[in-house]
Enzyme design. Sequence first.
Site, PDB file in Angstrom:
ATOM      1  CG  ASP A  32      -2.210  -0.723   1.009  1.00  0.00           C
ATOM      2  OD1 ASP A  32      -2.756  -0.638  -0.107  1.00  0.00           O
ATOM      3  OD2 ASP A  32      -2.681  -1.392   1.938  1.00  0.00           O
ATOM      4  CB  ILE A  33       3.479   2.428   2.348  1.00  0.00           C
ATOM      5  CG1 ILE A  33       2.574   2.428   3.586  1.00  0.00           C
ATOM      6  CG2 ILE A  33       4.481   3.570   2.413  1.00  0.00           C
ATOM      7  CD1 ILE A  33       3.292   2.151   4.889  1.00  0.00           C
TER       8      ILE A  33
END
Length: 609
Positions: free
Chosen positions: A382-383
């Site tokens: 995600d990051i």
Amino acid sequence: MAVAAYSYMSLVPLIQPPIMRLLTTRAERQVVMEQLRPVSRAEKIVFPIAVTVLVGLLLPAVAPLIGSLVLGNLLRESGVVDRLSKTAQNEMINIITIFLATSVGASMRAETFLRWTTVEIIALGALAFAGSTAGGVFFGGTDGRPGLPGGGAGGVAGKFPADARHGPQRGRCDRHRRGGGGHVGLPEITSSKKAGRCSAGGELLADKGASRTMTLPLQGIRVLDLTRILSGPYASMMLADFGADVIKVEMPGTGDDTRQWGPPFIQGESTYYLSVNRNKRSIGINLKAPGGRKVFFDLLKTSDVLLENFRPGTMESLGFDYERLAAENPRLVYGSISGFGQTGPYHGRPGFDVVAQGVGGIMGITGEDGGGPVKVGVAIADIGAGMWAAFGIMLALWARERTGRGQYVDTSLMEGQIAWLTYVAGAYFATGENPRKLGSAHHTIAPYQAVKCSDGYINIGVGNDGLWRKFCAVLGRPDLPEDPRFRANPDRVVRRAELMSILEPIFGQRPMAEWLDRLDKAGVPCGPINTLEQVFSDPQTLFRQMVVALDHPTAGRIKVTGVPVKLSATPGSVRTYPPLLGEHTDEVLRDIGYQPEDIVRLRVDGAIQ
């Protein structure tokens, strides 16, 4: 600003004589007049330019402070300050000071010029500060949009001063200088005596009302942020930290999914949500309601970037696909984050971090040999996708400077994981062999891993043969670099297990602190394996401003991680707390021209919150 500045030139002859009579005696004025002398044609051209540059660099920071000292308490008591635009206060003082100082200096000796300019700064700083109510008509936000009513950034109505949320931290905990900045369209805030303060825990405080005299790199860029959860909010937070005006569009009543993710909660606020939504403004819009859709398209006209992370096809079903929005705003940069990309056989699948870590190969190389699959401790898929999206948006904005048009930016969780395989992928391409899981060890360097001491683990990184010799000297084994089994790094990688069987008993004889001290003094890379308590109390963490405290209206004093990229001239900063749901709806709508009765009607219709 330039047009307004030059308009002040016509006021110079009218303003100077009263100031001279007000602040000087007849004898002092006579001294000044005696020092006036005829100037050459060259001096008339060159000297004002030089002085303007000099004064422009040195005095803008001084003039607001002087004006505040002269009339600050009086204006605060009278309530005038609450009605002034902070931008107008600073702008008027700077403009008048620079050009009046220039006009006097052009025909005066240097020493008299400096003395007389000081007199003028005091008087004009005070007059401009008091008169900046009128200036607020001319000076709005820093990007040319109208200034906000009340000269503030909003906050919760009736609870907080207008500018309480928008003071950046200035200074480190060692009191070194640090810049700041703010939202596009939001007024600047004058200097604070509290700038650079640290809490009892040593973290930097995002100071209320601290000075914002520095332009941030993305100031003037407005981002319409439709994202939720982590990948998108992380991308928009990166942009917001460096000055972009991020308008977080949320569904009325529920908002970002992560507002309900927990525990832990702080006074009902999710710590997950708080961790990635600072420096943003929140507006509640029902995108399926006719009024909400109109608000969306009105916001789109003033936006530079749209960011979304819905499953592919969702934006099209809402009528918000790139082709339609680009027709409305050809300069729009449209960023999309998804699990697997907007095209290809997997494009319609939902994307979650743990799935992407598995599909992208990261879990396949993480963990101990022979053990089960292990995902990385934070949501790196995600990051990482958020970081790639922010990077792509910056590229598209830069390209727009040359082409005049925006473009579509498409990235995904899966692709980010694959891109991070780098040298592991390179080895696979060369050999066709799937790499083994090595725990904390490295596929192509040895020794390069965690080792167990008598009281816990430390990491060592012996990255070349020179370090290997230093390392062996510290361990009391100067013979190992001469051993043909371990002489060069390829030899050590091939015989990793044999090598570690020699090194591990040695490390087990002494505690972590002693080994770290010895290795560090020898210049061998090493470090502890910290808990989060140790990370966030580490002096290097605090010195580098990687813990910042913010005051939140419901959660109280909270902490967030700092900005990891330090720019020397235009640094980013943590300035405002993660917004409440719909906290800035009225403020944002006023920004784009909505009248109070329009806002009330939209709220009654359920189009906004």
